[in-house]
Design a protein around this motif. Structure first.
Motif, mmCIF file in Angstrom:
data_model
loop_
_atom_site.group_PDB
_atom_site.id
_atom_site.type_symbol
_atom_site.label_atom_id
_atom_site.label_comp_id
_atom_site.label_asym_id
_atom_site.label_seq_id
_atom_site.Cartn_x
_atom_site.Cartn_y
_atom_site.Cartn_z
ATOM 1 N N HIS A 197 49.089 50.563 45.365
ATOM 2 C CA HIS A 197 47.820 51.312 45.435
ATOM 3 C C HIS A 197 46.645 50.436 44.998
ATOM 4 O O HIS A 197 45.746 50.890 44.270
ATOM 5 C CB HIS A 197 47.891 52.572 44.576
ATOM 6 C CG HIS A 197 49.091 53.422 44.831
ATOM 7 N ND1 HIS A 197 49.321 54.041 46.044
ATOM 8 C CD2 HIS A 197 50.150 53.734 44.033
ATOM 9 C CE1 HIS A 197 50.451 54.726 45.982
ATOM 10 N NE2 HIS A 197 50.991 54.547 44.777
ATOM 11 N N PRO A 199 43.124 48.812 45.211
ATOM 12 C CA PRO A 199 41.902 49.187 45.934
ATOM 13 C C PRO A 199 41.483 48.096 46.907
ATOM 14 O O PRO A 199 41.914 46.935 46.803
ATOM 15 C CB PRO A 199 40.880 49.373 44.804
ATOM 16 C CG PRO A 199 41.394 48.535 43.685
ATOM 17 C CD PRO A 199 42.887 48.574 43.776
ATOM 18 N N SER A 200 40.634 48.472 47.836
ATOM 19 C CA SER A 200 40.199 47.514 48.859
ATOM 20 C C SER A 200 39.421 46.355 48.254
ATOM 21 O O SER A 200 39.420 45.259 48.807
ATOM 22 C CB SER A 200 39.331 48.243 49.901
ATOM 23 O OG SER A 200 38.210 48.867 49.278
ATOM 24 N N GLU A 201 38.735 46.583 47.121
ATOM 25 C CA GLU A 201 37.989 45.494 46.495
ATOM 26 C C GLU A 201 38.909 44.455 45.869
ATOM 27 O O GLU A 201 38.538 43.277 45.759
ATOM 28 C CB GLU A 201 37.040 46.039 45.422
ATOM 29 C CG GLU A 201 35.891 46.880 45.938
ATOM 30 C CD GLU A 201 36.311 48.310 46.236
ATOM 31 O OE1 GLU A 201 35.471 49.081 46.757
ATOM 32 O OE2 GLU A 201 37.475 48.670 45.951
ATOM 33 N N ARG A 203 42.142 43.891 46.964
ATOM 34 C CA ARG A 203 43.074 43.354 47.939
ATOM 35 C C ARG A 203 42.729 41.932 48.379
ATOM 36 O O ARG A 203 43.628 41.078 48.488
ATOM 37 C CB ARG A 203 43.122 44.304 49.146
ATOM 38 C CG ARG A 203 44.018 43.842 50.283
ATOM 39 C CD ARG A 203 45.434 43.554 49.838
ATOM 40 N NE ARG A 203 46.070 44.705 49.209
ATOM 41 C CZ ARG A 203 47.272 44.658 48.675
ATOM 42 N NH1 ARG A 203 47.942 43.506 48.639
ATOM 43 N NH2 ARG A 203 47.788 45.738 48.136
ATOM 44 N N PRO A 204 41.443 41.576 48.647
ATOM 45 C CA PRO A 204 41.158 40.171 49.007
ATOM 46 C C PRO A 204 41.561 39.190 47.917
ATOM 47 O O PRO A 204 42.052 38.093 48.221
ATOM 48 C CB PRO A 204 39.637 40.180 49.243
ATOM 49 C CG PRO A 204 39.304 41.577 49.593
ATOM 50 C CD PRO A 204 40.243 42.426 48.787
ATOM 51 N N ASP A 207 45.326 38.836 48.097
ATOM 52 C CA ASP A 207 45.704 38.047 49.275
ATOM 53 C C ASP A 207 45.411 36.570 49.062
ATOM 54 O O ASP A 207 46.214 35.698 49.436
ATOM 55 C CB ASP A 207 44.961 38.561 50.511
ATOM 56 C CG ASP A 207 45.390 39.973 50.899
ATOM 57 O OD1 ASP A 207 46.488 40.388 50.462
ATOM 58 O OD2 ASP A 207 44.626 40.658 51.595
#
Length: 444
Positions: A197, A199-201, A203-204, A207
């Motif tokens: 879970h 957050p999109s902030e 995830r980079p 990655d």
């Protein structure tokens, strides 16, 4: 200071400041609205009294008795009616003798018995009707309103700070999970990180970290492979050199010279193996280390032939080479072509020649090396690019390092090309090295 505390501090201070500004603004507007409302009530009281007075008979004032009513001062309101000549016709507070007289209509503030009052005078048919409010009553009313408003304000502010703290704690929970995941890892664990879970902030960042772990793993694998290859390939030459040197020190001069010559040959082979190992490690490293300046094929061919002792055995058909350019570093392209030619020379009879041709497609330049060596026509070519594989040549003095074709394949792959082998019908090989072409004219 931790990120959570910084966010809580700055957002909490911002909340308090904004709520305080909003409260001050609200209080100022509320105070003005209350003053206006109470003034309107005071004026409405005067007009109401004027309406009642207008309904009285004309001689009502002559029949009235004492014009002073016994209303206590603590009531906080007062009223006085004056005739056009200034005579007091009616007054609610006897102790306010002359203190409610106002010749001009409108609002005014006055101290009566040491207390501030708000007065309003209304003139109708010559009668001056004055109503008054004690300002202490207004202050008490404002204070009560403020108290009623402040309690929800404080509760809302504290609730906002609590929600802010809970939101930050929940929002930063993926960072805490990432920290725990990293803290539990062993130094040699380079598998990708997974945070549930996320957050999109975040995830980079995960990655990017995973890509870094992959590159680090590849770099460690290359280093381990290089160390293993070096230990594997250098042990035998070093042992042979040591043995020859020891023999040279013990034998008579006539035989010692041959031992030293064998040692020098071993040193040359060792040097060649080291050069090949270092070149292979460099090729397998990050491609950003290479400068992809276009280079003419003729320059690559000349440089490759200049490094070969048996260059006279190579027949070159490069009629179009002068107009062809490849997008590859000159040093790597030269090393790849030289290794192909050297391999062909090593596996061909000393009396045979090697054919070198250069062809082109719209996207690639193809270097073709043809020999009549010892490769059988029916044999698979998959092992040719395997590390340290020497085939039937074994480990003789002219067997090479077993890395030449591996390096050629690595260079071709890294530069976006290809290395292909095709067995010839009567023995030998055709090696096709493709490298990216820099086109000098459009293709139809």
């Amino acid at each position: 200071m931790s990120l959570r505390r910084q966010l809580l501090l700055w957002l909490g201070l911002s909340f308090c400041l904004l709520w305080t500004i909003a409260a001050a603004w609200l209080y100022s507007d509320l105070r003005q609205q209350m003053r206006t409302t109470l003034d309107q009530r005071l004026a409405a009281s005067a007009r109401m009294v004027a309406g009642l007075v207008a309904q009285l008979p004309a001689d009502a004032w002559r029949q009235a008795g004492e014009p002073i009513l016994s209303i206590p001062q603590s009531a906080g309101v007062a009223c006085q009616i004056n005739s056009p000549t200034g005579q007091v016709l009616m007054r609610t507070h006897g102790e306010f003798d002359g203190q409610l007289d106002m010749p001009a209509p409108g609002f005014s503030d006055r101290l009566i018995d040491g207390q501030p009052w708000r007065l309003f005078t209304y003139v109708q048919n010559g009668l001056h009707i004055t109503t008054a409010d004690r300002l202490a009553e207004r202050v008490t009313l404002q204070r009560n309103v403020i108290v009623v408003a402040v309690v929800p304000f404080v509760v809302a502010l504290l609730g906002s700070l609590l929600v802010l703290w809970l939101g930050l704690r929940r929002g930063l929970r993926p960072l805490e999970r990432l920290r725990r995941e990293l803290s539990r890892r062993a130094p040699d664990t380079l598998t990708p990180i997974e945070v549930e879970h996320a957050p999109s902030e975040l995830r980079p960042a995960i990655d990017t970290l995973n890509r870094l772990l992959v590159r680090t793993g590849e770099a460690l694998t290359r280093e381990q492979r290089f160390t293993s290859d070096a230990a594997h390939e250098l042990r035998t030459p070093l042992t042979a050199i040591k043995t020859h040197v020891q023999l040279a020190s013990r034998l008579e001069p006539a035989r010692a010279g041959q031992a030293l010559a064998d040692a020098q040959a071993g040193i040359a082979r060792l040097q060649r193996t080291l050069e090949q190992l270092l070149l292979l490690a460099r090729v397998e490293a990050d491609e950003t280390a290479f400068d992809r300046v276009p280079v003419a094929c003729s320059i690559v061919v000349d440089a490759a032939l200049a490094d070969l002792p048996d260059a006279a055995r190579i027949c070159t058909d490069d009629g179009s080479a002068g107009s062809l350019t490849i997008a590859a570093p000159q040093g790597l392209a030269t090393a790849a072509l030289r290794n192909l030619l050297e391999n062909a020379l090593r596996h061909s009879p000393a009396t045979d020649s090697i054919e070198l041709a250069i062809d082109a497609t719209p996207e690639q330049v193809v270097f073709s090396v043809r020999d009549r060596g010892d490769w059988p026509a029916e044999r698979d070519t998959a092992d040719l690019t395997r590390r340290f594989w020497r085939g039937a040549c074994g480990r003789g003095p002219d067997s090479g390092s077993g890395l030449g074709l591996t390096i050629v394949a690595a260079i071709a792959t890294r530069m976006g090309g290809e290395l292909v082998f095709e067995p010839r019908a009567n023995g030998g090989l055709v090696a096709l090295l493709s490298l990216p072409r820099v086109s000098d004219r459009p293709y139809s």
